[in-house]
Motif scaffolding. Structure first.
Motif, PDB file in Angstrom:
ATOM      1  N   SER A   1       0.967  -1.206   0.156  1.00 51.20           N
ATOM      2  CA  SER A   1      -0.084   0.068  -0.079  1.00 51.20           C
ATOM      3  C   SER A   1       0.928   1.220   0.026  1.00 51.20           C
ATOM      4  O   SER A   1       2.059   1.263   0.264  1.00 51.20           O
ATOM      5  CB  SER A   1      -0.879  -0.031   1.304  1.00 51.20           C
ATOM      6  OG  SER A   1      -0.465   0.809   2.206  1.00 51.20           O
ATOM      7  N   ARG A   2       0.263   2.292  -0.243  1.00 51.97           N
ATOM      8  CA  ARG A   2       0.969   3.751  -0.367  1.00 51.97           C
ATOM      9  C   ARG A   2       1.599   4.027   0.998  1.00 51.97           C
ATOM     10  O   ARG A   2       2.690   4.396   0.971  1.00 51.97           O
ATOM     11  CB  ARG A   2       0.343   4.669  -1.042  1.00 51.97           C
ATOM     12  CG  ARG A   2       0.294   4.577  -2.445  1.00 51.97           C
ATOM     13  CD  ARG A   2      -0.474   5.711  -3.124  1.00 51.97           C
ATOM     14  NE  ARG A   2       0.162   7.025  -2.891  1.00 51.97           N
ATOM     15  CZ  ARG A   2       0.094   8.293  -3.644  1.00 51.97           C
ATOM     16  NH1 ARG A   2      -1.150   8.179  -4.339  1.00 51.97           N
ATOM     17  NH2 ARG A   2       0.516   9.230  -3.307  1.00 51.97           N
ATOM     18  N   ASP A   3       1.119   3.329   2.102  1.00 55.75           N
ATOM     19  CA  ASP A   3       1.501   3.703   3.225  1.00 55.75           C
ATOM     20  C   ASP A   3       2.661   2.958   3.860  1.00 55.75           C
ATOM     21  O   ASP A   3       3.451   3.205   4.658  1.00 55.75           O
ATOM     22  CB  ASP A   3       0.344   3.329   4.513  1.00 55.75           C
ATOM     23  CG  ASP A   3      -0.830   4.289   4.494  1.00 55.75           C
ATOM     24  OD1 ASP A   3      -0.708   5.491   3.828  1.00 55.75           O
ATOM     25  OD2 ASP A   3      -1.891   3.946   4.879  1.00 55.75           O
ATOM     26  N   ASP A   4       3.264   1.953   2.938  1.00 56.01           N
ATOM     27  CA  ASP A   4       4.124   1.127   3.249  1.00 56.01           C
ATOM     28  C   ASP A   4       5.351   1.898   2.643  1.00 56.01           C
ATOM     29  O   ASP A   4       6.717   1.550   2.956  1.00 56.01           O
ATOM     30  CB  ASP A   4       4.361   0.028   2.544  1.00 56.01           C
ATOM     31  CG  ASP A   4       3.131  -1.052   3.232  1.00 56.01           C
ATOM     32  OD1 ASP A   4       2.965  -0.992   4.294  1.00 56.01           O
ATOM     33  OD2 ASP A   4       2.576  -1.874   2.210  1.00 56.01           O
TER      34      ASP A   4
ATOM     35  N   ALA B   1       7.851   5.286   2.707  1.00 55.57           N
ATOM     36  CA  ALA B   1       7.953   6.517   3.714  1.00 55.57           C
ATOM     37  C   ALA B   1       9.000   7.352   3.170  1.00 55.57           C
ATOM     38  O   ALA B   1      10.157   6.772   2.474  1.00 55.57           O
ATOM     39  CB  ALA B   1       7.991   6.150   5.186  1.00 55.57           C
TER      40      ALA B   1
ATOM     41  N   ASP C   1      13.897   6.966   0.613  1.00 58.41           N
ATOM     42  CA  ASP C   1      12.659   6.396   0.670  1.00 58.41           C
ATOM     43  C   ASP C   1      12.870   5.079   1.357  1.00 58.41           C
ATOM     44  O   ASP C   1      13.793   4.331   0.908  1.00 58.41           O
ATOM     45  CB  ASP C   1      11.639   6.081  -0.663  1.00 58.41           C
ATOM     46  CG  ASP C   1      11.579   7.707  -1.103  1.00 58.41           C
ATOM     47  OD1 ASP C   1      10.909   8.442  -0.740  1.00 58.41           O
ATOM     48  OD2 ASP C   1      12.003   7.933  -2.235  1.00 58.41           O
TER      49      ASP C   1
ATOM     50  N   GLU D   1       8.248  -0.621   3.023  1.00 59.15           N
ATOM     51  CA  GLU D   1       7.952  -2.049   4.075  1.00 59.15           C
ATOM     52  C   GLU D   1       7.413  -3.063   3.252  1.00 59.15           C
ATOM     53  O   GLU D   1       6.190  -3.199   2.909  1.00 59.15           O
ATOM     54  CB  GLU D   1       7.226  -1.489   5.419  1.00 59.15           C
ATOM     55  CG  GLU D   1       7.428  -0.373   6.276  1.00 59.15           C
ATOM     56  CD  GLU D   1       8.696  -0.776   7.204  1.00 59.15           C
ATOM     57  OE1 GLU D   1       8.676  -2.098   7.242  1.00 59.15           O
ATOM     58  OE2 GLU D   1       8.677  -0.109   8.181  1.00 59.15           O
TER      59      GLU D   1
ATOM     60  N   THR E   1       1.469  -0.796  -5.823  1.00 53.96           N
ATOM     61  CA  THR E   1       0.567  -0.685  -4.629  1.00 53.96           C
ATOM     62  C   THR E   1      -0.826  -0.895  -5.202  1.00 53.96           C
ATOM     63  O   THR E   1      -1.240  -1.167  -6.188  1.00 53.96           O
ATOM     64  CB  THR E   1       0.734   0.558  -4.023  1.00 53.96           C
ATOM     65  OG1 THR E   1      -0.117   1.483  -4.690  1.00 53.96           O
ATOM     66  CG2 THR E   1       2.215   1.172  -3.811  1.00 53.96           C
TER      67      THR E   1
ATOM     68  N   GLU F   1      -3.107   0.931  -4.960  1.00 52.24           N
ATOM     69  CA  GLU F   1      -3.587   2.138  -5.572  1.00 52.24           C
ATOM     70  C   GLU F   1      -2.895   2.501  -6.846  1.00 52.24           C
ATOM     71  O   GLU F   1      -3.209   3.608  -7.563  1.00 52.24           O
ATOM     72  CB  GLU F   1      -3.476   3.489  -4.790  1.00 52.24           C
ATOM     73  CG  GLU F   1      -4.356   3.390  -3.520  1.00 52.24           C
ATOM     74  CD  GLU F   1      -4.090   4.817  -2.559  1.00 52.24           C
ATOM     75  OE1 GLU F   1      -4.480   5.762  -2.944  1.00 52.24           O
ATOM     76  OE2 GLU F   1      -3.350   4.546  -1.472  1.00 52.24           O
TER      77      GLU F   1
ATOM     78  N   HIS G   1       8.009  10.567  -6.333  1.00 49.60           N
ATOM     79  CA  HIS G   1       8.975  11.040  -5.498  1.00 49.60           C
ATOM     80  C   HIS G   1      10.127  11.620  -6.380  1.00 49.60           C
ATOM     81  O   HIS G   1      10.839  10.807  -6.987  1.00 49.60           O
ATOM     82  CB  HIS G   1       9.359   9.922  -4.448  1.00 49.60           C
ATOM     83  CG  HIS G   1       8.218   9.490  -3.660  1.00 49.60           C
ATOM     84  ND1 HIS G   1       8.702   9.189  -2.478  1.00 49.60           N
ATOM     85  CD2 HIS G   1       7.056   9.448  -3.884  1.00 49.60           C
ATOM     86  CE1 HIS G   1       7.326   8.365  -1.650  1.00 49.60           C
ATOM     87  NE2 HIS G   1       6.403   8.552  -2.726  1.00 49.60           N
TER      88      HIS G   1
END
Ligand SMILES: [Zn+2]
Length: 219
Positions: free
Chosen positions: A16-19, A21, A40, A43, A167, A169, A204
């Motif tokens: 997921s995009r939350d993985d 950072a 970056d 996870e 991801t 998304e 990014h």
């Protein structure tokens, strides 16, 4: 890739995009302006992936001509969990922390490593070749873990690569220095920039805090 599509293709990991950072790992001060540098992390179920290692210290060789570089080392908790390192390219502000990872695979394009070892004023060579350095060299595209691909994106350097993370998304591009700014990226002057514009995914850039989808400039 959507989860159903991923399942069909037998992909175990849907990230997921939350993985993903971002971490400030360097800052350059020049004439009162500050240029941040980000690394970056991803996870991944198979382990933590670190894309570019920033700066952990400086050397007189990089502070000159009014440039002043500041290191922002990653927290030990993250460093201790890194299973895989990727360098988008080997300029010193992207590989300054590689020395923290002896024995850990460091993925780079073969051309990039060759240039860093042979071209003058390319990088800080001792930060590239250190005791225990374990480079995995690629000639082109590679899927290093399920859902994490490396794509050559030449321009900023001949051996520059980007990381594409699938991801739930859709893809996310970790673009390194494919453009220093979105304005530059969106001109599409290099093969690497053209590739990232075609991907049209959240991107990014190493020296821009904001993440966004780049669009080709029409002016
Ligand atoms: Zn660079």
């Amino acid at each position: 890739m959507r989860p159903e599509e991923a399942a069909e293709k037998g992909v175990q990991a849907v990230l997921s995009r939350d993985d993903i950072a971002r971490h400030l790992t360097s800052e350059m001060v020049f004439d009162g302006d500050r240029l941040p540098g980000y690394s970056d992390t991803i996870e991944h179920p198979d382990g933590l992936v670190l894309v570019d290692t920033g700066l952990i210290d400086t050397t007189p060789a990089i502070n000159g001509d009014g440039e002043e570089w500041h290191p922002y080392p990653l927290p030990d908790e993250l460093v201790s969990r890194v299973a895989v390192v990727v360098n988008t390219h080997l300029h010193f502000d992207h590989c300054g922390g590689n020395r923290l990872f002896p024995g850990i695979p460091i993925h780079v394009q073969r051309r990039e490593l060759a240039d860093a070892r042979t071209e003058n004023d390319y990088t800080v060579r001792e930060w590239v070749d250190f005791p225990g350095a374990t480079y995995v060299e690629h000639d082109g595209e590679a899927e290093i873990l399920p859902g994490i691909r490396l794509l050559p994106a030449p321009g900023h350097t001949a051996g520059h690569q980007i990381v594409v993370v699938e991801t739930d998304e859709g893809p996310v591009v970790l673009g390194g220095d494919v453009g220093h700014w979105f304005d530059e990226l969106e001109r599409g002057d290099t093969p690497g920039q053209q590739l990232v514009l075609e991907l049209a995914a959240p991107t990014h850039l190493a020296h821009v805090a904001e993440v966004r989808v780049p669009h080709p400039r029409t002016d």
